[in-house]
Design an enzyme around this catalytic site. Sequence first.
Site, PDB file in Angstrom:
ATOM      1  N   ASN A  44       0.846  -1.195   0.000  1.00 50.81           N
ATOM      2  CA  ASN A  44       0.000   0.000   0.000  1.00 50.81           C
ATOM      3  C   ASN A  44       0.883   1.246   0.000  1.00 50.81           C
ATOM      4  O   ASN A  44       1.964   1.274   0.593  1.00 50.81           O
ATOM      5  CB  ASN A  44      -0.997   0.007   1.164  1.00 50.81           C
ATOM      6  CG  ASN A  44      -0.402  -0.244   2.531  1.00 50.81           C
ATOM      7  OD1 ASN A  44       0.665  -0.830   2.667  1.00 50.81           O
ATOM      8  ND2 ASN A  44      -1.096   0.190   3.561  1.00 50.81           N
ATOM      9  N   CYS A  55      -4.237   0.503  -2.291  1.00 54.67           N
ATOM     10  CA  CYS A  55      -4.048  -0.702  -1.475  1.00 54.67           C
ATOM     11  C   CYS A  55      -2.996  -1.614  -2.101  1.00 54.67           C
ATOM     12  O   CYS A  55      -2.750  -1.572  -3.321  1.00 54.67           O
ATOM     13  CB  CYS A  55      -5.352  -1.485  -1.380  1.00 54.67           C
ATOM     14  SG  CYS A  55      -6.693  -0.640  -0.544  1.00 54.67           S
ATOM     15  N   GLU A  57      -3.170  -4.803  -2.727  1.00 57.54           N
ATOM     16  CA  GLU A  57      -3.690  -5.754  -3.717  1.00 57.54           C
ATOM     17  C   GLU A  57      -3.756  -5.121  -5.103  1.00 57.54           C
ATOM     18  O   GLU A  57      -3.415  -5.743  -6.105  1.00 57.54           O
ATOM     19  CB  GLU A  57      -5.104  -6.217  -3.346  1.00 57.54           C
ATOM     20  CG  GLU A  57      -5.214  -6.924  -2.021  1.00 57.54           C
ATOM     21  CD  GLU A  57      -5.518  -5.982  -0.863  1.00 57.54           C
ATOM     22  OE1 GLU A  57      -4.884  -4.908  -0.759  1.00 57.54           O
ATOM     23  OE2 GLU A  57      -6.379  -6.332  -0.058  1.00 57.54           O
ATOM     24  N   CYS A  91     -10.770  -3.392  -3.862  1.00 61.07           N
ATOM     25  CA  CYS A  91      -9.825  -4.425  -4.315  1.00 61.07           C
ATOM     26  C   CYS A  91     -10.552  -5.688  -4.741  1.00 61.07           C
ATOM     27  O   CYS A  91     -10.160  -6.336  -5.713  1.00 61.07           O
ATOM     28  CB  CYS A  91      -8.806  -4.724  -3.223  1.00 61.07           C
ATOM     29  SG  CYS A  91      -7.661  -3.350  -2.988  1.00 61.07           S
TER      30      CYS A  91
HETATM   31  N1  THU Z   1      -5.322  -1.377   2.733  1.00 60.05           N
HETATM   32  C1  THU Z   1      -4.783  -2.268   1.844  1.00 60.05           C
HETATM   33  O1  THU Z   1      -3.627  -2.154   1.436  1.00 60.05           O
HETATM   34  N2  THU Z   1      -5.579  -3.274   1.400  1.00 60.05           N
HETATM   35  C2  THU Z   1      -6.882  -3.467   1.765  1.00 60.05           C
HETATM   36  O2  THU Z   1      -7.547  -4.319   1.200  1.00 60.05           O
HETATM   37  C3  THU Z   1      -7.462  -2.665   2.841  1.00 60.05           C
HETATM   38  C4  THU Z   1      -6.684  -1.465   3.237  1.00 60.05           C
HETATM   39  C5  THU Z   1      -4.487  -0.272   3.208  1.00 60.05           C
HETATM   40  C6  THU Z   1      -4.953   1.084   2.763  1.00 60.05           C
HETATM   41  C7  THU Z   1      -4.383   1.979   3.851  1.00 60.05           C
HETATM   42  O3  THU Z   1      -3.038   2.319   3.517  1.00 60.05           O
HETATM   43  C8  THU Z   1      -4.353   1.090   5.086  1.00 60.05           C
HETATM   44  O4  THU Z   1      -4.480  -0.236   4.616  1.00 60.05           O
HETATM   45  C9  THU Z   1      -5.461   1.369   6.071  1.00 60.05           C
HETATM   46  O5  THU Z   1      -6.688   1.414   5.465  1.00 60.05           O
END
Ligand code: THU
Length: 127
Positions: A44, A55, A57, A91
């Site tokens: 992320n 994110c 993913e 995602c």
């Molecule tokens: N986040 C992800 O990388 N993947 C997800 O599916 C949910 C959330 C990240 C986004 C942000 O940087 C942190 O987690 C908190 O929401």
Amino acid sequence: MNSELTKLLEIAKQAAEKAYVPYSGFKVGSAVKCIDGSVYSGCNVENASYSLTICAERTAIFKAISEGHKQFTAIAIYVDSDKVFPPCGACRQVISEFAPTIPVVYANLNETIETTMDKLLPGAFKL
Ligand code: THU
């Protein structure tokens, strides 16, 4: 968990170390396996303008797509936290565009959960 998913999760864990998370502090990593066996990982990346955050993913999927891969066999997600981090709704929609039924494994410091995309996003929107 089979050895393919175990390896993919390890790559996701390594990718989480690269996360840029000055705002949330949640380091997330993801790894997607392509049908030819190649693997793309991503983390992320947050932004001071919070909604521009991407994110892990979607970073991984977009890296794979932009290198010419559109068929995937599995995806792993790891968060360096005791919170449970299944893929967010955005995602799920993006993964489902290319791989609506693949195995998904998501893990945190304490637990590992195996599921599939069709369980995470039944009735996905498609054109
Ligand atoms: N986040 C992800 O990388 N993947 C997800 O599916 C949910 C959330 C990240 C986004 C942000 O940087 C942190 O987690 C908190 O929401």
